[in-house]
Design a protein around this motif. Structure first.
Motif, short mmCIF file in Angstrom:
data_model
loop_
_atom_site.label_atom_id
_atom_site.label_comp_id
_atom_site.label_asym_id
_atom_site.label_seq_id
_atom_site.Cartn_x
_atom_site.Cartn_y
_atom_site.Cartn_z
N UNK A 209 -8.15 10.33 11.87
CA UNK A 209 -7.67 10.38 10.34
C UNK A 209 -6.43 10.00 9.86
N UNK A 210 -6.17 9.49 8.58
CA UNK A 210 -4.98 9.18 8.24
C UNK A 210 -4.65 10.06 6.76
N UNK A 211 -5.51 10.79 6.52
CA UNK A 211 -5.16 11.71 5.27
C UNK A 211 -4.77 12.96 5.28
N UNK A 223 -7.01 -1.46 1.39
CA UNK A 223 -6.53 -2.54 1.38
C UNK A 223 -5.40 -2.61 2.23
N UNK A 224 -5.33 -3.79 3.32
CA UNK A 224 -4.30 -3.74 3.94
C UNK A 224 -3.27 -4.79 3.56
N UNK A 229 -1.10 0.02 4.50
CA UNK A 229 -2.46 0.12 4.07
C UNK A 229 -2.37 1.05 2.86
N UNK A 230 -3.03 0.42 1.76
CA UNK A 230 -2.92 1.08 0.29
C UNK A 230 -4.61 1.60 0.56
N UNK A 231 -4.70 2.74 -0.26
CA UNK A 231 -5.86 3.63 -0.32
C UNK A 231 -6.22 4.41 -1.51
N UNK A 254 2.24 3.62 6.11
CA UNK A 254 2.98 2.88 7.25
C UNK A 254 2.82 3.26 8.46
N UNK A 255 3.01 2.43 9.33
CA UNK A 255 3.06 2.59 10.97
C UNK A 255 1.95 3.49 11.33
N UNK A 256 1.13 3.89 10.55
CA UNK A 256 -0.20 4.76 10.98
C UNK A 256 0.23 6.21 10.94
#
Length: 322
Positions: A209-211, A223-224, A229-231, A254-256
């Motif tokens: 999970x990134x959020x 969108x990458x 990565x923009x979300x 950025x950078x995960x």
């Protein structure tokens, strides 16, 4: 030229790169447009809509393709000219193109029946979606031309490594309510879902999970671009977006690891579609506002026609070199 979709069909937006006013022109009445895509194997652009799959060689004249089901929510293509269509209800079809634009309307479509044999297939439903599911994205990365990646709402992520003949579930660790799926590399996918934003670096065998740490867990778009990565997310589903406490947000990852909330001129509007113009991110909102990231920050670049509260829940964008 920017090609944009809404519930009012497909539109062209001209002069978006300049500092002045943009010009918006409707070029196809196709009902709600879910995806607009272009592929290296084909000239022109494709639009997946509630009334079918359409193709245009120039972004102006559009032809409906004969996919067996009317509601086409996803379109993908392989480097050798295999065209994939994902529908509502959730089925996947494929056709082999000759590469000649004038032959696309004569394509012979075949269903990829292995998609219906996935173990979880009977679970793909949501009561407020008439107990149906839809294929929301289909992707083939050029570095893995035999691999087809599908995102299903509601049903998760699934992968085929033999051009869609057989499929493997990759839904463990990612929310099943997939709204948009992006294939960044042959093994790297990012999924915007109804309960979080997720990334995999091993073709869906595991997800991260990134959020985490953010209240906006309902992600509609991702969108990458240029390693970022923009979300676009909100607190809850589309029916809440006009509430005073909807609290939508645009994030950049950025950078995960590094996550920043992006400030822009329409903070009360949910970002529902994105693309890039010469490396600059362009985004559309559920109210039809078109935003663009310029050197001096984000600005309003134009607007799209949308007809109601939930009309802009799909506002896909595509930069088309005319």
């Amino acid at each position: 030229m920017l090609i944009a979709g809404s519930d009012a069909g497909i539109h062209q937006i001209a002069d978006i790169e300049g500092p002045g006013d943009t010009t918006v022109r409707n070029v196809l009445d196709a009902g709600s447009v879910v995806r607009v895509r272009k592929f290296e194997a084909f000239e022109g652009a494709f639009a997946a809509t509630e009334t079918g799959l359409y193709h245009s060689p120039d972004g102006t004249e559009w032809t409906k393709l004969a996919v067996p089901r009317e509601k086409v929510y996803a379109v993908g293509a392989s480097p050798d000219g295999r065209l994939y269509a994902g529908t509502r209800p959730a089925h996947v079809y494929v056709a082999q193109a000759s590469g000649e634009d004038d032959s696309l309307h004569e394509l012979e479509w075949q269903e990829l029946r292995g998609f219906q044999e996935l173990p979880s297939r009977d679970e793909w439903r949501l009561p407020r979606h008439e107990n149906l599911a839809q294929v929301r994205d289909l992707h083939v990365h050029p570095a893995a031309p035999d691999r087809v990646v599908a995102g299903v709402e509601v049903g998760g992520v699934h992968v085929s490594d033999d051009r869609g003949e057989t499929w493997t579930e990759r839904r463990e660790g990612v929310d099943d309510d997939v709204h948009e799926l992006r294939v960044v590399g042959p093994d790297e996918f990012v999924a915007a879902t109804g309960f979080g934003l997720f990334r995999t670096a091993d073709a869906g065998r595991s997800w991260t999970p990134l959020d985490q740490g953010h209240e906006q867990r309902y992600f509609r778009s991702v969108f990458p671009v240029d390693g970022e990565i923009y979300a676009g997310g909100a607190l809850a589903h589309t029916a809440t977006w006009e509430d005073d406490d909807a609290d939508p947000a645009l994030f950049v990852f950025r950078d995960g690891e590094t996550v920043e909330q992006v400030e822009h001129p329409r903070p009360d509007e949910t970002i529902t579609g994105m693309t890039a113009v010469d490396g600059a991110v362009v985004a559309a909102t559920h109210r039809g506002t078109v935003l663009m990231r310029r050197r001096d920050g984000w600005t309003v670049a134009g607007s799209l026609p949308v007809s109601g509260q939930l009309a802009g829940s799909y506002t896909p964008l595509l930069w088309f070199d005319d």
